[in-house]
Design an enzyme around this catalytic site. Structure first.
Site, short mmCIF file in Angstrom:
data_model
loop_
_atom_site.label_atom_id
_atom_site.label_comp_id
_atom_site.label_asym_id
_atom_site.label_seq_id
_atom_site.Cartn_x
_atom_site.Cartn_y
_atom_site.Cartn_z
N GLY A 101 -8.31 9.34 6.39
CA GLY A 101 -8.61 10.69 6.62
C GLY A 101 -9.11 10.98 7.92
O GLY A 101 -9.48 12.16 8.22
N GLU A 152 3.66 3.43 1.27
CA GLU A 152 3.07 4.52 0.48
C GLU A 152 3.68 5.89 0.79
O GLU A 152 4.31 5.95 1.95
CB GLU A 152 1.37 4.73 1.17
CG GLU A 152 0.75 3.55 0.82
CD GLU A 152 -0.85 3.91 0.88
OE1 GLU A 152 -1.13 4.84 1.49
OE2 GLU A 152 -1.57 2.72 0.58
N ARG A 156 -0.82 -5.65 3.71
CA ARG A 156 -1.92 -6.46 3.26
C ARG A 156 -1.94 -6.58 1.95
O ARG A 156 -1.37 -5.62 1.23
CB ARG A 156 -3.25 -6.08 3.61
CG ARG A 156 -3.74 -4.77 3.56
CD ARG A 156 -4.97 -4.41 3.85
NE ARG A 156 -5.08 -3.06 3.94
CZ ARG A 156 -5.44 -2.08 2.88
NH1 ARG A 156 -5.18 -2.66 1.61
NH2 ARG A 156 -5.56 -1.03 2.99
N VAL A 169 -6.40 -3.03 -2.76
CA VAL A 169 -7.54 -3.10 -3.54
C VAL A 169 -7.03 -3.08 -4.92
O VAL A 169 -7.23 -3.63 -5.84
CB VAL A 169 -8.59 -2.15 -3.14
CG1 VAL A 169 -9.52 -1.86 -4.38
CG2 VAL A 169 -9.01 -2.26 -2.12
N ARG A 200 -12.18 2.12 -9.99
CA ARG A 200 -12.75 1.58 -8.81
C ARG A 200 -14.41 1.79 -9.05
O ARG A 200 -14.83 2.90 -9.21
CB ARG A 200 -12.68 2.14 -7.29
CG ARG A 200 -11.18 1.74 -6.96
CD ARG A 200 -11.15 2.07 -5.60
NE ARG A 200 -9.83 1.68 -5.03
CZ ARG A 200 -9.29 1.86 -3.80
NH1 ARG A 200 -10.12 1.77 -2.86
NH2 ARG A 200 -7.97 1.72 -3.51
#
Length: 450
Positions: A164, A274, A290, A293, A336
């Site tokens: 962002g 994405e 990569r 999460v 999370r």
């Protein structure tokens, strides 16, 4: 197979990598800052090396020190985890130049995908749909002409960034140039590169991503998709797989296009495409080179250990599966868990006085916490991930309710109440997936009622 792996990271992901290495019989080297000598994964590595002071620039982002640690311990490979140096092309390059194996893509692919402008160009070339936007970098000289071709509202974004930062929504042309200037200044501040680009602003999209694996020799496959639309300030809060309410005939061409893109550039390792998804259309926004999460939700629905696959690919073993061997089994959601005040979202470092992690069939808690562990003030507030899996989305939500009730973390504040009392009790979310603005709007409405 890699013989000794240095883990260039900390916290939950470092412990996750240790577990994958133990499964494959790979020795491990842990590195830590002076604020992190109490990390859980350091109890299980074969060797541990202090690499500097708490500030990340003096430890986890210090390439020279990490390479020196690899040299003195005899490591033959480095896994960067996520964050820190995981998408740093110079780091990948220097690891390879030192004669070590980098568990991730080649530097040229990190550079290609790290710059949003070049990534979009590459995806267009591979036939992946992209958001209509500017051609090349946007400058103060060409901004108005580019904006007229795109139309308003539009979004200004940092070419080298994410999270962002360097991002501006512009509704009218008279606001354009000041916002371009502000975005360029912020991009320079955060990323050392003031390049920005513009794209059409989609008003109510969902955030959907595709997990891929490539062997570096032109072979690739996908592990289906995830929905990561519940976000606050462009940071993901909850993720699920597969992405709900998207028909296979809409989804399948995108999955295949991502695989083709990896095959064309001979991508190596794990990666994530994405997309913004609106009105049954996908628009590519970036690729993360990569492990993510949120990778556990994909592991839960496919039964494939993504970190193990990263290590096998880096060792030269190629892909362990064929595409037709991979199927979606049920549904998974990840919450999370952050060390933060659930009302103000301010970080809440401190000592964990008590910890109880839920368990049972289809329940997983990935975390480096333990009783009396002191959470430092220097790093990200993510302290764990609660993942549940069941046959249906409704069953997963019910399982998460129970698991969040059972999850006990005392001594610090956490966002457990946000998940348990707001998101998972919200009838709109429980009924179907929501867009990327939903959670922030929901929080604002709750605040207005108080």
């Amino acid at each position: 197979m890699i013989k000794k792996l240095l883990i260039a990271n900390r916290g939950e992901i470092a412990l996750r990598i240790v577990r994958a290495c133990k499964q494959l019989g790979i020795q491990t080297v842990g590195v830590y800052s002076t604020a992190d000598d109490n990390l859980m994964h350091l109890r299980f590595v074969d060797e541990a090396v202090c690499i500097g002071k708490p500030n990340a620039n003096q430890s986890y982002l210090n390439i020279d020190t990490i390479l020196t640690a690899a040299e003195i311990t005899g490591a033959d490979a480095i896994h960067p985890g996520y964050g820190f140096l995981s998408e740093n092309a110079e780091f990948s390059e220097r690891v390879e130049e030192a004669g070590l194996t980098f568990v991730g893509p080649e530097a040229e692919h990190i550079r290609l995908m790290g710059n949003k402008i070049s990534a979009i160009h590459a995806m267009k070339k591979a036939g992946v749909p992209t958001v209509p936007g500017s051609v090349g970098s946007v400058t103060l000289a060409n901004a108005e002409a580019q904006a007229k071709n795109i139309g308003f509202p539009l979004l200004i974004k940092a070419a080298a960034g994410g999270g962002g930062r360097g991002m501006r929504v512009v509704e009218r042309i008279e606001h354009l140039l000041p916002q371009v200037q502000a975005a360029k200044q912020e991009a320079e501040l955060w990323f050392g590169d003031d390049s920005v680009y513009m794209e059409r602003y989609l008003k109510n999209p969902r955030h959907v991503e595709v997990q891929v694996l490539g062997d570096g020799n032109g072979n690739a496959l996908h592990l289906f998709d995830r929905d990561c639309s519940l976000q606050r300030r462009h940071q993901k809060v909850l993720e699920e797989a597969p992405a709900p309410d998207i028909a296979d005939d809409i989804k399948t061409p995108i999955l295949q296009a991502c695989v083709r893109a990896c095959e064309q550039i001979k991508y190596r390792g794990a990666g994530t495409f994405e997309f913004l998804y609106e009105d049954e259309q996908f628009f590519f926004i970036e690729m993360n080179t990569r492990v993510q999460v949120e990778h556990p939700v994909t592991e839960m629905i496919t039964g494939i250990d993504i970190v193990v696959e990263q290590l096998k690919i880096a060792s030269g073993y190629g892909l362990s599966y064929h595409q037709d061997e991979i199927n979606v089994r049920g549904h998974a959601i990840e919450c999370r868990i952050n060390a933060e005040d659930p009302m103000t979202f301010m970080p809440s470092p401190g000592v964990v006085t008590n910890l109880f992690a839920p368990n049972g069939c289809g329940v997983r808690f990935d975390s480096h916490l333990y009783p009396n562990y002191a959470i430092p003030t220097f790093y990200d507030s993510l302290i764990g991930k609660l993942i549940c899996h069941a046959q249906t989305r409704q069953q997963v939500i019910a399982k998460l309710h129970q698991s969040l009730d059972e999850l006990i973390i005392t001594g610090i504040k956490t966002n457990i109440p946000l998940h348990r009392d707001m998101i998972l009790t919200d009838p709109n979310f429980c009924e179907k997936a929501q867009n990327i603005h939903y959670l922030e709007n929901h929080l604002l409405k709750k605040a207005d009622k108080k």
